[in-house]
Design an enzyme around this catalytic site. Structure first.
Site, PDB file in Angstrom:
ATOM      1  CG  HIS A   1      74.914 -62.082  44.149  1.00 32.92           C
ATOM      2  ND1 HIS A   1      73.798 -61.462  43.637  1.00 32.92           N
ATOM      3  CD2 HIS A   1      74.462 -62.898  45.130  1.00 32.92           C
ATOM      4  CE1 HIS A   1      72.716 -61.879  44.297  1.00 32.92           C
ATOM      5  NE2 HIS A   1      73.096 -62.754  45.208  1.00 32.92           N
TER       6      HIS A   1
ATOM      7  CE1 TYR B   1      74.419 -63.721  49.362  1.00 29.74           C
ATOM      8  CE2 TYR B   1      72.296 -64.780  49.736  1.00 29.74           C
ATOM      9  CZ  TYR B   1      73.286 -64.349  48.876  1.00 29.74           C
ATOM     10  OH  TYR B   1      73.139 -64.548  47.532  1.00 29.74           O
TER      11      TYR B   1
ATOM     12  CG  HIS C   1      72.357 -66.962  43.274  1.00 27.66           C
ATOM     13  ND1 HIS C   1      71.234 -67.406  43.929  1.00 27.66           N
ATOM     14  CD2 HIS C   1      72.682 -65.775  43.854  1.00 27.66           C
ATOM     15  CE1 HIS C   1      70.886 -66.518  44.850  1.00 27.66           C
ATOM     16  NE2 HIS C   1      71.759 -65.521  44.835  1.00 27.66           N
TER      17      HIS C   1
ATOM     18  CE1 TYR D   1      68.353 -65.735  48.646  1.00 24.90           C
ATOM     19  CE2 TYR D   1      70.412 -66.780  47.995  1.00 24.90           C
ATOM     20  CZ  TYR D   1      69.526 -65.727  47.919  1.00 24.90           C
ATOM     21  OH  TYR D   1      69.837 -64.644  47.121  1.00 24.90           O
TER      22      TYR D   1
ATOM     23  NE  ARG E   1      66.709 -66.032  43.035  1.00 26.76           N
ATOM     24  CZ  ARG E   1      67.819 -65.513  42.530  1.00 26.76           C
ATOM     25  NH1 ARG E   1      68.573 -64.702  43.229  1.00 26.76           N
ATOM     26  NH2 ARG E   1      68.207 -65.786  41.299  1.00 26.76           N
TER      27      ARG E   1
HETATM   28 FE   LIG Z   1      71.732 -64.013  46.312  1.00 26.87          FE
END
Ligand SMILES: [Fe+2]
Lengths: 247, 182
Positions: A168, A114, A166, A153, A163
């Site tokens: 959000h 991110y 995905h 990640y 994870r």
């Molecule tokens: Fe996330």
């Protein structure tokens, strides 16, 4: 830190202890460690919605620039990764399209990183990609984004926790009671069984509703792959005569 | 006839929403200095009493005449009152909105409708922040200690304080509406 085996066992125990058919995540799902002190322990109180709760905020073309729906053109260069088109419809619980309403997304880049300053994953930042998009649904409730397929990640829930990839999503309906924040996943992800956030939804059919479908008719020649994901909000409380669109 | 569809489940907002959801002016439903402007502020706490620095609150409210705004423009307000705002908590778990006090809609009690999201919270929560002195059948029907969690406190400086306790002895009453079948 706990092992994946321990988390996986706790997920199985929590699933076995939950009656089948739950449509929403369990908010007291301890395999997701951060939830331990952050979930209410009392049952949610039944309330009949009234007044302002029955009216969602309204968004329009003064709020959202159409270029915000293309996450690949916002920063001058071409982002690294698999370019993808993502579309679907936003429906209310009675199957009616949610028209001209705001959809917001955020995601990691192709390497699973991110732009967020607190993301410490040692994967490269892509200067051409911040992973933030917005659009309005059209008159049929359809949203459309162009983006890059995010990578999985690591996180610190337990040892070697990862994870599944995905995106959000943040959504509004026509009533404020329909507010939804969720995550969309990709078909066949090998991390599904291991992820305590995804598995906090204990019903397989409900979990499946968070997974997009690969759509070859949406995939475009020599340009981008296509994924389709429809979103269903909870139902409205208005009686049919109070609605402005009878169907 | 319409069919009833199974809802898409919620998931946590996670830790990385700050570049996406908060925006300039999101917490200013009216510009600072507007006649009648008031600060609505508070702290979000977890079950150990520690502040929650990665929560997001949204408020939805009527205007001072009790009308529910349906104007667009919350993201680029340009002077319009839309009756909706969004604020992330800071490192101390605090949030603050600048707004005007709503009146009740259709003769109901005056409250802010509040949505709470946070890392560690697997689904969004709804609650109500009732203005001082306001009550209705719902609030009156709660045990006194629970009702107290939904009452906004008027501070000495005139601001409105509404703390959120996600868990614990002072756990805020969170709501479930009829069509939120779980
Ligand atoms: Fe996330």
């Amino acid at each position: 830190m706990d092992s994946q085996a321990r988390i996986t066992a706790e997920i199985a125990e929590a699933h076995a202890a939950t009656p089948p058919g739950g449509a929403q995540p369990r908010i007291d799902f301890l395999p997701y460690r951060s939830s331990a002190l952050r979930h209410p322990t009392k049952d949610l109180r039944h309330a009949d919605p009234e007044g302002i709760e029955l009216v969602a905020p309204v968004f329009g073309h003064s709020d959202v620039d159409p270029v915000e729906a293309d996450l690949t053109i916002q920063h001058g260069g071409e982002p690294i990764g698999e370019r993808m088109l993502l579309t679907g419809r936003v429906l209310d619980g009675d199957g009616r399209p949610v028209r001209h309403q705001l959809v917001e997304i955020w995601q990691a880049n192709a390497g699973g990183r991110y732009i967020h300053k607190r993301d410490q994953h040692p994967a490269p930042i892509d200067p051409s990609f911040t992973g933030v998009g917005r659009c309005l649904t059209d008159g049929d409730g359809v949203y459309r984004f162009t983006t890059i397929k995010p990578g999985p990640y690591p996180w610190r829930n337990h040892l070697n926790a990862w994870r599944p990839a995905h995106i959000h999503f943040s959504l509004f309906g026509t009533e404020f009671t329909q507010r939804l924040v969720t995550q969309m996943y990709f078909p066949g992800d090998p991390l599904f069984a291991l992820d305590p956030i995804y598995q906090s939804i204990t019903d397989q059919a409900a979990r499946d509703r968070l997974v997009a479908t690969y759509d070859h008719d949406l995939t475009t020649h020599e340009w981008a792959t296509g994924y389709r994901w429809d979103i269903v909000l909870t139902g409205t409380h208005a009686t049919p005569l109070e609605r402005d669109d009878h169907e | 006839m319409s069919e009833t569809l199974a809802p898409t489940p919620g998931q946590t907002i996670g830790p990385f929403f700050h570049d996406a959801l908060p925006y300039d002016g999101g917490a200013f439903l009216v510009p600072a200095g507007t006649a009648g402007a008031v600060r609505l502020h508070g702290t979000v706490y977890d079950g150990s009493g520690a502040p929650v620095p990665d929560a997001l609150l949204e408020v939805r409210q009527a205007d001072p005449s009790g009308a529910a705004p349906r104007a667009e423009g919350s993201l680029r307000r340009d002077g319009r009152f839309t009756g909706w705002g969004r604020a992330a908590t800071d490192a101390s778990g605090r949030y603050a909105f600048t707004t005007v006090e709503p009146a009740g809609v259709d003769g109901g009690a005056a409250f802010f409708s509040v949505v709470v999201l946070a890392r560690g919270l697997l689904d969004r929560l709804f609650t109500r922040a009732y203005l001082p002195g306001q009550s209705d059948a719902f609030l009156a029907g709660l045990p006194a200690a629970e009702a107290q969690t939904l009452r906004v406190v008027r501070e000495d400086d005139g601001s409105l304080r509404f703390d959120v306790h996600l868990q614990g002895d002072r756990e805020t009453v969170f709501l479930r509406y009829p069509r939120h079948e779980r």
